[in-house]
Motif scaffolding. Structure first.
Motif, short mmCIF file in Angstrom:
data_model
loop_
_atom_site.label_atom_id
_atom_site.label_comp_id
_atom_site.label_asym_id
_atom_site.label_seq_id
_atom_site.Cartn_x
_atom_site.Cartn_y
_atom_site.Cartn_z
N SER A 22 0.83 -1.19 0.00
CA SER A 22 0.00 0.00 0.00
C SER A 22 0.87 1.25 0.00
CB SER A 22 -0.90 -0.03 1.24
OG SER A 22 -1.70 1.12 1.29
N GLY A 23 0.37 2.30 -0.62
CA GLY A 23 1.09 3.56 -0.65
C GLY A 23 0.12 4.71 -0.84
N HIS A 24 0.64 5.82 -1.21
CA HIS A 24 -0.16 7.02 -1.44
C HIS A 24 0.10 7.54 -2.85
CE1 HIS A 24 -1.46 7.46 2.75
NE2 HIS A 24 -0.26 7.00 3.07
N ASP A 25 -0.53 8.66 -3.18
CA ASP A 25 -0.29 9.25 -4.50
C ASP A 25 1.18 9.58 -4.70
OD1 ASP A 25 -0.40 11.22 -2.56
OD2 ASP A 25 -1.67 12.58 -3.71
N THR A 26 1.88 9.89 -3.61
CA THR A 26 3.31 10.20 -3.71
C THR A 26 4.14 8.94 -3.95
OG1 THR A 26 3.48 10.10 -1.30
CG2 THR A 26 3.16 12.28 -2.29
N THR A 27 3.52 7.78 -3.89
CA THR A 27 4.17 6.53 -4.24
C THR A 27 3.81 6.14 -5.67
OG1 THR A 27 3.91 5.80 -1.95
CG2 THR A 27 4.49 4.13 -3.55
N VAL A 28 2.56 6.37 -6.05
CA VAL A 28 2.09 6.00 -7.38
C VAL A 28 2.85 6.77 -8.47
CG1 VAL A 28 0.10 6.08 -8.95
CG2 VAL A 28 -0.19 5.24 -6.62
N VAL A 29 3.05 8.06 -8.27
CA VAL A 29 3.72 8.89 -9.28
C VAL A 29 5.14 8.40 -9.57
CG1 VAL A 29 4.61 11.20 -9.80
CG2 VAL A 29 2.28 10.92 -8.95
N PRO A 43 -2.32 11.47 -10.11
CA PRO A 43 -3.30 10.38 -10.12
C PRO A 43 -4.55 10.74 -9.31
CG PRO A 43 -1.25 9.71 -9.03
CD PRO A 43 -1.08 11.11 -9.45
N PRO A 44 -5.70 10.33 -9.78
CA PRO A 44 -6.94 10.57 -9.03
C PRO A 44 -6.93 9.83 -7.69
CG PRO A 44 -7.42 9.62 -11.19
CD PRO A 44 -5.93 9.63 -11.03
N TYR A 45 -7.83 10.24 -6.81
CA TYR A 45 -7.99 9.60 -5.52
C TYR A 45 -8.22 8.10 -5.71
CZ TYR A 45 -9.87 8.53 -0.91
OH TYR A 45 -10.09 7.98 0.32
N ALA A 46 -7.63 7.30 -4.83
CA ALA A 46 -7.76 5.83 -4.82
C ALA A 46 -7.14 5.16 -6.04
CB ALA A 46 -9.22 5.41 -4.65
N SER A 47 -6.17 5.81 -6.68
CA SER A 47 -5.48 5.20 -7.82
C SER A 47 -4.64 4.02 -7.37
CB SER A 47 -4.59 6.23 -8.51
OG SER A 47 -5.36 7.17 -9.20
#
Length: 142
Positions: A22-29, A43-47
């Motif tokens: 699990s991560g946050h938007d700062t992980t997804v990017v 990324p949108p919320y819950a990406s």
């Protein structure tokens, strides 16, 4: 996200069928950027980014049912449910519909290998003679 436990031959160190990180938007990017798939839009919320490993099932000679391709392990990366084209990796359009997004595991690992540190301690150690704001000396980033 990590390809830990996977080899180009597709063997897994553990018999896990699913791993969830699990991560946050700062992980997804950064993950999307590393894959060469970041489009400069937050990324949108819950990406989410999903990495799927399609490999031989015990008792079957084909890979993962309908998406199975000849005896070679395959990978699929999804961003919010849509296949992602990974920089430096070709999809397997000759063997599967192009929009499915399957990639050969060996190509996927080869493309991402330059991004994986080989010696974390050495690569994270400050370079000799270079200082920054954390040194307490008030230096500027170069």
């Amino acid at each position: 996200p990590s390809a830990g436990g996977l080899s180009a031959g597709g063997q897994r160190a553990a018999a896990a069928t699913m791993r969830l990180l699990s991560g946050h938007d700062t992980t997804v990017v950064p993950v999307l950027a590393a894959l060469g798939a970041y489009d400069d839009h937050w990324p949108p919320y819950a990406s989410f980014v999903a990495f799927e490993l399609w490999g031989p099932r015990s008792g079957q000679g084909e890979l993962g049912g309908e998406l199975g391709i000849g005896g070679e392990p395959m990978v699929r990366v999804l961003f919010n449910g849509e296949p992602v084209k990974v920089r430096g990796v070709t999809w397997a359009p000759a063997e599967a519909p192009e929009d499915v997004g399957l990639m050969r595991l060996s190509e996927f690992i080869s493309a991402l290998r330059p991004l994986v540190p080989t010696d974390v301690e050495a690569e994270c150690r400050p370079s000799a003679g270079k200082t920054g704001p954390v040194s307490g000396e008030g230096d500027k980033f170069v």
